[in-house]
Design an enzyme around this catalytic site. Structure first.
Site, short mmCIF file in Angstrom:
data_model
loop_
_atom_site.label_atom_id
_atom_site.label_comp_id
_atom_site.label_asym_id
_atom_site.label_seq_id
_atom_site.Cartn_x
_atom_site.Cartn_y
_atom_site.Cartn_z
N SER A 49 0.81 -1.21 0.00
CA SER A 49 0.00 0.00 0.00
C SER A 49 0.85 1.27 0.00
O SER A 49 0.34 2.35 -0.31
CB SER A 49 -0.94 0.02 1.22
OG SER A 49 -0.21 0.14 2.42
N LYS A 90 1.28 4.39 6.72
CA LYS A 90 0.66 5.28 5.73
C LYS A 90 1.37 6.64 5.78
O LYS A 90 2.15 6.93 6.68
CB LYS A 90 -0.83 5.48 6.02
CG LYS A 90 -1.67 4.21 6.10
CD LYS A 90 -1.80 3.53 4.76
CE LYS A 90 -2.63 2.24 4.89
NZ LYS A 90 -2.65 1.45 3.63
#
Length: 257
Positions: A49, A90
């Site tokens: 991701s 993230k």
């Protein structure tokens, strides 16, 4: 006798310097290692991701920081019950009070109406019209979020597959997580050795700027310098002894035969 005395004096001085080099090297090496162990924690990233910045299976070094020290552009490790209560990695693109939206007419992410260039995305981000430049927009789906105070809005760098704040827009806080959820800030990819993760310049112009670089380069320098001193000091003894043996060999005159 005078020559032997000089050799002995040089030998004692050399041995003293050799021992000092090894001692200082040990202090630097062990000190740098201990400093790194206190400040940094290793993580293995399980998904792609954050690709291409961090790929699945990469081993990263994350600096233990307080959530209040996090700035836009930082790649952070956090845990939030609404996201599955497991550590996730993230990038912070919005902080409390920000309005984060995507995409503008040129396909870019905007923060408080200001377009943000994102060179860390796989295609370099959309810096001009996606249709004319052949670049994908910063997000395949449009979104808008108002980030509450004390919260962070997080996106993965792989915008097509990342399950990030966009998935939680309907949750309280519009997909943001509290600063207290942050455990660490990723400073480098240790394996494979891809080096430091820079601070994006695009966020530097926004209020609060970007975070300062962590102490990892200093720690790495201490480790390298320590290793060099240890090896150099340890190697001096055998080299000095070999040199001394050569200098003490009797010289044979040409007329001896």
């Amino acid at each position: 006798m005078s020559g032997s005395g000089r050799h002995d004096g040089h030998g004692r001085l050399g041995n003293a310097l050799s021992n000092l080099a090894v001692a200082v090297g040990c202090v630097l090496f062990l000190g740098g290692f201990a400093w790194g162990a206190v400040v940094y924690k290793p993580y293995t990233v399980p998904t792609d991701s954050m690709s291409p910045t961090v790929n699945a299976g990469d081993r990263v070094l994350a600096e233990r920081v307080d959530g209040g020290d996090v700035r836009r552009g930082d790649v952070v490790v956090f845990t939030d019950s609404a996201w599955g209560a497991v550590p996730m990695v993230k990038r912070v693109v919005g902080v409390g009070g920000d309005k984060v939206a995507c995409c503008d007419k040129d396909g870019r992410l905007t923060v408080n109406g200001k377009a943000v260039e994102e060179p860390y995305l796989r295609d370099g981000g959309a810096s001009s019209s996606p249709a004319s430049a052949g670049r994908a927009p910063a997000s395949p789906q449009d979104f808008t979020a108002d980030v509450p105070e004390g919260q962070l809005f997080l996106l993965g760098d792989e915008r097509n597959t990342s399950l990030d704040s966009r998935v939680h827009l309907e949750d309280p806080g519009q997909g943001s997580v509290p600063r207290s959820a942050v455990q660490a800030r990723v400073d480098a990819v240790a394996w494979p050795m891809n080096g430091m993760i820079g601070r994006p310049e695009a966020f530097a112009a926004l209020p609060g700027g970007v975070s300062s670089e962590g102490p990892l380069p200093l720690q790495a320098g201490a480790l390298v310098a320590g290793a060099v001193l240890i090896l150099g000091g340890a190697a001096y003894g055998p080299l000095a002894a070999r040199s001394a043996r050569r200098s003490e060999r009797p010289k044979v005159s040409a007329g001896a035969h």
